[in-house]
Design a protein around this motif. Sequence first.
Motif, PDB file in Angstrom:
ATOM      1  N   PHE A 133       0.806  -1.219   0.000  1.00 57.37           N
ATOM      2  CA  PHE A 133       0.000   0.000   0.000  1.00 57.37           C
ATOM      3  C   PHE A 133       0.841   1.272   0.000  1.00 57.37           C
ATOM      4  CE2 PHE A 133      -2.538  -3.329   1.991  1.00 57.37           C
ATOM      5  CZ  PHE A 133      -3.700  -3.263   1.239  1.00 57.37           C
ATOM      6  N   ASP A 134       2.147   1.139   0.188  1.00 54.68           N
ATOM      7  CA  ASP A 134       3.012   2.300   0.385  1.00 54.68           C
ATOM      8  C   ASP A 134       3.013   3.275  -0.790  1.00 54.68           C
ATOM      9  OD1 ASP A 134       3.602   1.158   2.808  1.00 54.68           O
ATOM     10  OD2 ASP A 134       5.629   0.511   2.245  1.00 54.68           O
ATOM     11  N   SER A 135       3.105   2.778  -2.016  1.00 51.26           N
ATOM     12  CA  SER A 135       3.213   3.705  -3.148  1.00 51.26           C
ATOM     13  C   SER A 135       1.912   4.461  -3.394  1.00 51.26           C
ATOM     14  CB  SER A 135       3.659   2.978  -4.417  1.00 51.26           C
ATOM     15  OG  SER A 135       2.697   2.038  -4.818  1.00 51.26           O
ATOM     16  N   ILE A 136       0.756   3.803  -3.228  1.00 49.21           N
ATOM     17  CA  ILE A 136      -0.501   4.526  -3.412  1.00 49.21           C
ATOM     18  C   ILE A 136      -0.721   5.502  -2.259  1.00 49.21           C
ATOM     19  CG2 ILE A 136      -1.967   2.722  -2.397  1.00 49.21           C
ATOM     20  CD1 ILE A 136      -2.928   5.111  -5.265  1.00 49.21           C
ATOM     21  N   ALA A 137      -0.335   5.117  -1.039  1.00 48.11           N
ATOM     22  CA  ALA A 137      -0.445   6.027   0.105  1.00 48.11           C
ATOM     23  C   ALA A 137       0.416   7.264  -0.128  1.00 48.11           C
ATOM     24  CB  ALA A 137      -0.038   5.324   1.393  1.00 48.11           C
ATOM     25  N   GLU A 138       1.626   7.063  -0.627  1.00 45.19           N
ATOM     26  CA  GLU A 138       2.515   8.196  -0.907  1.00 45.19           C
ATOM     27  C   GLU A 138       1.925   9.102  -1.972  1.00 45.19           C
ATOM     28  OE1 GLU A 138       7.073   9.188  -2.409  1.00 45.19           O
ATOM     29  OE2 GLU A 138       6.444   7.094  -2.181  1.00 45.19           O
ATOM     30  N   ARG A 139       1.371   8.516  -2.994  1.00 42.64           N
ATOM     31  CA  ARG A 139       0.762   9.313  -4.065  1.00 42.64           C
ATOM     32  C   ARG A 139      -0.381  10.168  -3.520  1.00 42.64           C
ATOM     33  NH1 ARG A 139      -1.176   6.923  -9.808  1.00 42.64           N
ATOM     34  NH2 ARG A 139      -1.492   8.940 -10.778  1.00 42.64           N
TER      35      ARG A 139
ATOM     36  N   THR B 113     -10.079   8.678  -9.276  1.00 45.60           N
ATOM     37  CA  THR B 113      -9.564   8.395 -10.618  1.00 45.60           C
ATOM     38  C   THR B 113      -8.194   7.717 -10.615  1.00 45.60           C
ATOM     39  OG1 THR B 113      -8.607  10.611 -10.778  1.00 45.60           O
ATOM     40  CG2 THR B 113     -10.847  10.321 -11.630  1.00 45.60           C
ATOM     41  N   LEU B 114      -7.566   7.592  -9.441  1.00 45.04           N
ATOM     42  CA  LEU B 114      -6.278   6.890  -9.376  1.00 45.04           C
ATOM     43  C   LEU B 114      -6.498   5.436  -9.758  1.00 45.04           C
ATOM     44  CD1 LEU B 114      -4.865   8.399  -6.054  1.00 45.04           C
ATOM     45  CD2 LEU B 114      -4.190   8.980  -8.393  1.00 45.04           C
ATOM     46  N   GLU B 115      -5.593   4.890 -10.565  1.00 48.67           N
ATOM     47  CA  GLU B 115      -5.811   3.568 -11.152  1.00 48.67           C
ATOM     48  C   GLU B 115      -5.944   2.431 -10.142  1.00 48.67           C
ATOM     49  OE1 GLU B 115      -1.475   4.356 -10.833  1.00 48.67           O
ATOM     50  OE2 GLU B 115      -3.081   5.460 -11.840  1.00 48.67           O
ATOM     51  N   THR B 116      -5.334   2.534  -8.977  1.00 46.88           N
ATOM     52  CA  THR B 116      -5.422   1.445  -8.004  1.00 46.88           C
ATOM     53  C   THR B 116      -6.573   1.616  -7.009  1.00 46.88           C
ATOM     54  OG1 THR B 116      -3.811   2.517  -6.572  1.00 46.88           O
ATOM     55  CG2 THR B 116      -2.956   0.911  -8.153  1.00 46.88           C
ATOM     56  N   VAL B 117      -7.288   2.731  -7.089  1.00 39.06           N
ATOM     57  CA  VAL B 117      -8.417   2.967  -6.182  1.00 39.06           C
ATOM     58  C   VAL B 117      -9.647   2.231  -6.697  1.00 39.06           C
ATOM     59  CG1 VAL B 117      -9.995   4.705  -5.247  1.00 39.06           C
ATOM     60  CG2 VAL B 117      -7.536   5.164  -5.305  1.00 39.06           C
TER      61      VAL B 117
END
Length: 160
Positions: A77-83, A124-128
């Motif tokens: 989850f780290d990269s999406i959390a950072e974004r 709209t984020l691709e992993t959401v």
Amino acid sequence: MRDELLAIIEKNSRMDLKDLAVILGVEEIDVVNELAALEAEGIVCGYHTMINWEKTNIDKVTALIEVRVTPQRGQGFDSIAERIYKYPEVRSVYLISGGYDLMVILEGKTLREVSSFVSDKLSTLETVLSTATHFILKKYKDHGTVFTRKKEDEREMITP
């Protein structure tokens, strides 16, 4: 001394260094050195002021956004959390248990501004996969600070 110092400054980060030294039974320089070490180690990450925005003329809307995401291989989850936390509107991001993965706390000037952020940027984020938005209508207690106190009856009691 370290644990005691952390407990004290978590409740009141503005306490005078001399007073801290007296409470802890050490020299003031020891408190200064310990605080510097705690900051260098990333244990003390910042100092904040608690403000009751309802008592100001500044409009603020706070929302809790539950976010379900697809974790990325090798990064979890780290990269999406950072974004997400890089957006200036975002105040906090937490990895949580339960039906959602992340709790995002954000602030805006209006309900529409917050809703727009969620629909235009976050969703709209691709992993959401999905979001659930909860607006904070009133704060009663935050970070240990009570915002609404009952007023004491200041009338004098009259006895016969």
